[in-house]
Design an enzyme around this catalytic site. Structure first.
Site, mmCIF file in Angstrom:
data_model
loop_
_atom_site.group_PDB
_atom_site.id
_atom_site.type_symbol
_atom_site.label_atom_id
_atom_site.label_comp_id
_atom_site.label_asym_id
_atom_site.label_seq_id
_atom_site.Cartn_x
_atom_site.Cartn_y
_atom_site.Cartn_z
ATOM 1 N N SER A 108 0.823 -1.212 0.000
ATOM 2 C CA SER A 108 0.000 0.000 0.000
ATOM 3 C C SER A 108 0.856 1.261 0.000
ATOM 4 O O SER A 108 1.985 1.268 0.482
ATOM 5 C CB SER A 108 -0.922 0.019 1.225
ATOM 6 O OG SER A 108 -1.746 -1.111 1.244
HETATM 7 N N1 SAH Z 1 -0.380 -4.959 3.944
HETATM 8 C C1 SAH Z 1 0.172 -5.462 2.732
HETATM 9 C C2 SAH Z 1 -0.842 -5.344 1.620
HETATM 10 C C3 SAH Z 1 -0.724 -6.434 0.632
HETATM 11 S S1 SAH Z 1 -2.018 -6.460 -0.557
HETATM 12 C C4 SAH Z 1 1.448 -4.715 2.370
HETATM 13 O O1 SAH Z 1 1.596 -3.573 2.796
HETATM 14 O O2 SAH Z 1 2.292 -5.277 1.679
HETATM 15 C C5 SAH Z 1 -3.240 -7.444 0.265
HETATM 16 C C6 SAH Z 1 -2.860 -8.855 0.573
HETATM 17 O O3 SAH Z 1 -4.023 -9.525 1.040
HETATM 18 C C7 SAH Z 1 -2.360 -9.667 -0.606
HETATM 19 O O4 SAH Z 1 -1.089 -10.157 -0.302
HETATM 20 C C8 SAH Z 1 -3.387 -10.800 -0.747
HETATM 21 O O5 SAH Z 1 -2.832 -12.020 -1.152
HETATM 22 C C9 SAH Z 1 -3.932 -10.881 0.670
HETATM 23 N N2 SAH Z 1 -5.250 -11.491 0.813
HETATM 24 C C10 SAH Z 1 -6.349 -11.362 0.019
HETATM 25 N N3 SAH Z 1 -7.365 -12.080 0.519
HETATM 26 C C11 SAH Z 1 -6.917 -12.685 1.672
HETATM 27 C C12 SAH Z 1 -7.506 -13.543 2.649
HETATM 28 N N4 SAH Z 1 -8.765 -13.978 2.565
HETATM 29 N N5 SAH Z 1 -6.737 -13.940 3.690
HETATM 30 C C13 SAH Z 1 -5.453 -13.545 3.802
HETATM 31 N N6 SAH Z 1 -4.840 -12.737 2.909
HETATM 32 C C14 SAH Z 1 -5.569 -12.296 1.862
#
Ligand code: SAH
Length: 214
Positions: A61
């Protein structure tokens, strides 16, 4: 040294300038080496005012969004925090600076393996990560004082609200696949109170209580 300077500038111009005032949040953002959470080729862009790809179709993000969501969580040093969507592990590290313990769930194995290794190398021993569907929460470790969801789903999973303490806070983007509203939910004795923090755009929350995998 170069990265420290870029990080300082990021906090001053993107975060403080836009009204984030929680000193602990600002301090954590000054400390965590964001460039280590992206691929080597993207390190020079890590402190820019935008999200970046982290592989597997996912993104880290934008710094301001991380700060805004973290401030809204009102994390204290005694809190146990649940994060859904570990991704790069950057938001996890910010939370680990502020909380007693962080439980983080990632559904994509490659990202889970990478972030666990990095968080470990950086010495974040108050972080526990697992690879599974975060829309179910982490019942055996609940309740949590704070829950953050870093992917956007169609609605607020009831299962997650149930895993908040009374007085607990949750921040979650909710909407359609292209754009969402960032919601802050505070659980209280009688139920829950929701505030709208504004528009945002996240990758999809995929799981039993999110979008179905394609
Ligand atoms: N906070 C992270 C954001 C990554 S994007 C950062 O700053 O890097 C969001 C993430 O949520 C992705 O890696 C995706 O694979 C994960 N995601 C999506 N659905 C999910 C679920 N049901 N359970 C766990 N992770 C999930």
């Amino acid at each position: 040294m170069k990265f420290r300077r870029l990080r300082e500038k990021m906090v001053t111009t993107q975060i403080e300038a836009r009204g984030i005032h929680d000193h602990r949040v600002l301090e954590a953002m000054r400390k965590v080496p964001r460039h280590l959470f992206v691929g080597e080729a993207l390190q020079d862009q890590a402190y820019g005012d935008f999200p970046l790809p982290i592989g597997e179709g996912q993104t880290i993000s934008q710094p301001y969004i991380v700060a805004e969501m973290t401030q809204a969580l009102e994390v204290t040093p005694d809190d146990r925090v649940l994060e859904i969507g570990t991704g790069s592990g950057y938001q996890t590290a910010i939370l680990a600076e502020l909380a007693f313990r962080v439980y983080s769930i990632e559904r994509v194995m490659e990202l889970f393996v990478g972030s666990r290794k990095l968080l470990d190398q950086l010495g974040y021993h108050n972080v526990i990560v697992k690879c599974s569907d975060g829309t179910l929460g982490w019942p055996s470790e609940s309740p949590f004082e704070a829950i953050i969801v870093t992917a956007g789903g169609p609605d607020v999973p009831d299962k997650l609200v149930q895993q908040l303490t009374v007085g607990g806070r949750m921040v979650i983007p909710v909407g359609d696949r292209l754009s969402q509203t960032l919601l802050k939910i505070r659980r209280n004795q009688g139920g829950a109170h929701t505030t709208d923090l504004g528009g945002c755009r996240f990758v999809k929350l995929i799981g039993e209580h999110g979008w179905k995998a394609e």
